[in-house]
Design a protein around this motif. Sequence first.
Motif, PDB file in Angstrom:
ATOM      1  N   VAL A   1       0.834  -1.198   0.000  1.00 15.96           N
ATOM      2  CA  VAL A   1       0.000   0.000   0.000  1.00 15.96           C
ATOM      3  C   VAL A   1       0.869   1.248   0.000  1.00 15.96           C
ATOM      4  O   VAL A   1       0.647   2.197  -0.754  1.00 15.96           O
ATOM      5  N   GLU A   2       1.885   1.231   0.837  1.00 19.85           N
ATOM      6  CA  GLU A   2       2.782   2.378   0.958  1.00 19.85           C
ATOM      7  C   GLU A   2       3.525   2.642  -0.346  1.00 19.85           C
ATOM      8  O   GLU A   2       3.794   3.792  -0.702  1.00 19.85           O
ATOM      9  N   SER A   3       3.845   1.576  -1.079  1.00 18.55           N
ATOM     10  CA  SER A   3       4.678   1.725  -2.268  1.00 18.55           C
ATOM     11  C   SER A   3       3.903   2.217  -3.486  1.00 18.55           C
ATOM     12  O   SER A   3       4.501   2.827  -4.379  1.00 18.55           O
ATOM     13  N   ILE A   4       2.577   1.992  -3.553  1.00 17.30           N
ATOM     14  CA  ILE A   4       1.875   2.363  -4.787  1.00 17.30           C
ATOM     15  C   ILE A   4       0.710   3.313  -4.599  1.00 17.30           C
ATOM     16  O   ILE A   4       0.245   3.900  -5.585  1.00 17.30           O
ATOM     17  N   CYS A   5       0.217   3.511  -3.384  1.00 19.03           N
ATOM     18  CA  CYS A   5      -1.000   4.319  -3.206  1.00 19.03           C
ATOM     19  C   CYS A   5      -0.674   5.808  -3.121  1.00 19.03           C
ATOM     20  O   CYS A   5       0.259   6.218  -2.433  1.00 19.03           O
ATOM     21  N   ASP A   6      -1.477   6.603  -3.810  1.00 18.74           N
ATOM     22  CA  ASP A   6      -1.329   8.053  -3.763  1.00 18.74           C
ATOM     23  C   ASP A   6      -1.951   8.619  -2.483  1.00 18.74           C
ATOM     24  O   ASP A   6      -1.393   9.525  -1.862  1.00 18.74           O
ATOM     25  N   ARG A   7      -3.108   8.104  -2.121  1.00 19.62           N
ATOM     26  CA  ARG A   7      -3.784   8.462  -0.876  1.00 19.62           C
ATOM     27  C   ARG A   7      -4.421   7.205  -0.304  1.00 19.62           C
ATOM     28  O   ARG A   7      -4.549   6.194  -1.003  1.00 19.62           O
ATOM     29  N   LEU A   8      -4.858   7.278   0.940  1.00 22.57           N
ATOM     30  CA  LEU A   8      -5.481   6.105   1.536  1.00 22.57           C
ATOM     31  C   LEU A   8      -6.366   6.507   2.702  1.00 22.57           C
ATOM     32  O   LEU A   8      -6.278   7.623   3.221  1.00 22.57           O
ATOM     33  N   ILE A   9      -7.232   5.563   3.080  1.00 23.94           N
ATOM     34  CA  ILE A   9      -7.979   5.673   4.320  1.00 23.94           C
ATOM     35  C   ILE A   9      -7.644   4.462   5.175  1.00 23.94           C
ATOM     36  O   ILE A   9      -7.382   3.376   4.657  1.00 23.94           O
ATOM     37  N   VAL A  10      -7.635   4.659   6.483  1.00 25.15           N
ATOM     38  CA  VAL A  10      -7.454   3.569   7.437  1.00 25.15           C
ATOM     39  C   VAL A  10      -8.791   3.367   8.138  1.00 25.15           C
ATOM     40  O   VAL A  10      -9.359   4.319   8.687  1.00 25.15           O
ATOM     41  N   MET A  11      -9.302   2.135   8.114  1.00 23.36           N
ATOM     42  CA  MET A  11     -10.585   1.827   8.727  1.00 23.36           C
ATOM     43  C   MET A  11     -10.395   0.925   9.942  1.00 23.36           C
ATOM     44  O   MET A  11      -9.465   0.118   9.990  1.00 23.36           O
ATOM     45  N   ASN A  12     -11.306   1.068  10.908  1.00 26.02           N
ATOM     46  CA  ASN A  12     -11.348   0.164  12.053  1.00 26.02           C
ATOM     47  C   ASN A  12     -12.752   0.211  12.631  1.00 26.02           C
ATOM     48  O   ASN A  12     -13.321   1.295  12.812  1.00 26.02           O
ATOM     49  N   HIS A  13     -13.326  -0.961  12.869  1.00 26.58           N
ATOM     50  CA  HIS A  13     -14.683  -1.072  13.408  1.00 26.58           C
ATOM     51  C   HIS A  13     -15.682  -0.268  12.585  1.00 26.58           C
ATOM     52  O   HIS A  13     -16.600   0.345  13.132  1.00 26.58           O
ATOM     53  N   GLY A  14     -15.512  -0.258  11.258  1.00 29.40           N
ATOM     54  CA  GLY A  14     -16.456   0.400  10.369  1.00 29.40           C
ATOM     55  C   GLY A  14     -16.238   1.879  10.176  1.00 29.40           C
ATOM     56  O   GLY A  14     -16.902   2.501   9.337  1.00 29.40           O
ATOM     57  N   ASP A  15     -15.336   2.478  10.946  1.00 32.56           N
ATOM     58  CA  ASP A  15     -15.070   3.918  10.858  1.00 32.56           C
ATOM     59  C   ASP A  15     -13.793   4.186  10.082  1.00 32.56           C
ATOM     60  O   ASP A  15     -12.850   3.383  10.111  1.00 32.56           O
ATOM     61  N   ILE A  16     -13.726   5.355   9.456  1.00 37.11           N
ATOM     62  CA  ILE A  16     -12.467   5.847   8.907  1.00 37.11           C
ATOM     63  C   ILE A  16     -11.753   6.598  10.021  1.00 37.11           C
ATOM     64  O   ILE A  16     -12.261   7.601  10.537  1.00 37.11           O
ATOM     65  N   ILE A  17     -10.565   6.105  10.413  1.00 34.49           N
ATOM     66  CA  ILE A  17      -9.860   6.706  11.544  1.00 34.49           C
ATOM     67  C   ILE A  17      -8.645   7.516  11.109  1.00 34.49           C
ATOM     68  O   ILE A  17      -8.038   8.206  11.937  1.00 34.49           O
TER      69      ILE A  17
END
Length: 308
Positions: free
Chosen positions: A192-208
Amino acid sequence: MIRVDDLRKAYDGFVAVDGSTFEVDRGEVFGVVGPNGAGKTTTLKMLAGLVEPTSGDVEIAGASAGSLDMRRNLGFLPEESPLYEEMTAHGYLEFFADLYDVPTETARERIEEALDRLDLEHRERRIGDMSKGMKRKVAIARSLVNDPDVLIYDEPASGLDPLTTNYIIEFTRELADDGKTIVFSAHNLYHVESICDRLIVMNHGDIIARGTLDEIRDEHGQTAYHVYTDVPVRDAAHDDDEDHYQVVVGDMDAVERVRREAQADGGRVVDIQTEDPSLEDIFLDIAGERVESAREPEAERPTQEVET
């Protein structure tokens, strides 16, 4: 290219995705990461029109999720992708091209180009006799037969050997360079770190957490400074390979403190190296915080009267 507004999915009272909102730009690789049960796959399936949201909206390339126009402009690769194992790669891909009403000659050109780029050999071999890596390449080629503008890839390299994994990750980046918009999920955060321009991190259904890696690192990460001195200072460890001492601190004020201590003992700082946190470090930190906050001691939780 992709707009997600207050997306929510609940199953019999269990909330799998809780009000996600984000946008993905054309030609971008957009990562969706999180631990098992975070809501990643449910989110991707709602984007692909395979799961109906409880509430919220998804728009892909100007079309509503699940609509015919959207499906014609989308390629979806699920984490588990069963194939018709009695078919050959050519026959399988031609079958799917026909489902998308791709003209025969155009389909053949696209199929050969995709298989060439994926370096797939033995194209007339029965799919059931192929290796897992070869099957994954066929599934990726299937996602491209309709020449979609948007690709949703859920764990595209899951369970593959390192060589095939790297090949598929590089190929995914090439697709974005060709102008494809890609939503990408993987447990391997290095990919993910090597190819993604942006990202979201999810946990328990939420974007954290959300943003570029640098933005997430600035907000949630902690840079470490490795300070090397030629005299011992507080909390320093001796570097066995060099006649130096090393201490790790978290900010420039602490670096200055180390410099003053070394100078007071007749020494000096000989080197300073910075270490930025990896996406995995940040993920473990913020996801771990959320897990701990969800585990309040029973005595501290509000009690409710239960009618009998």
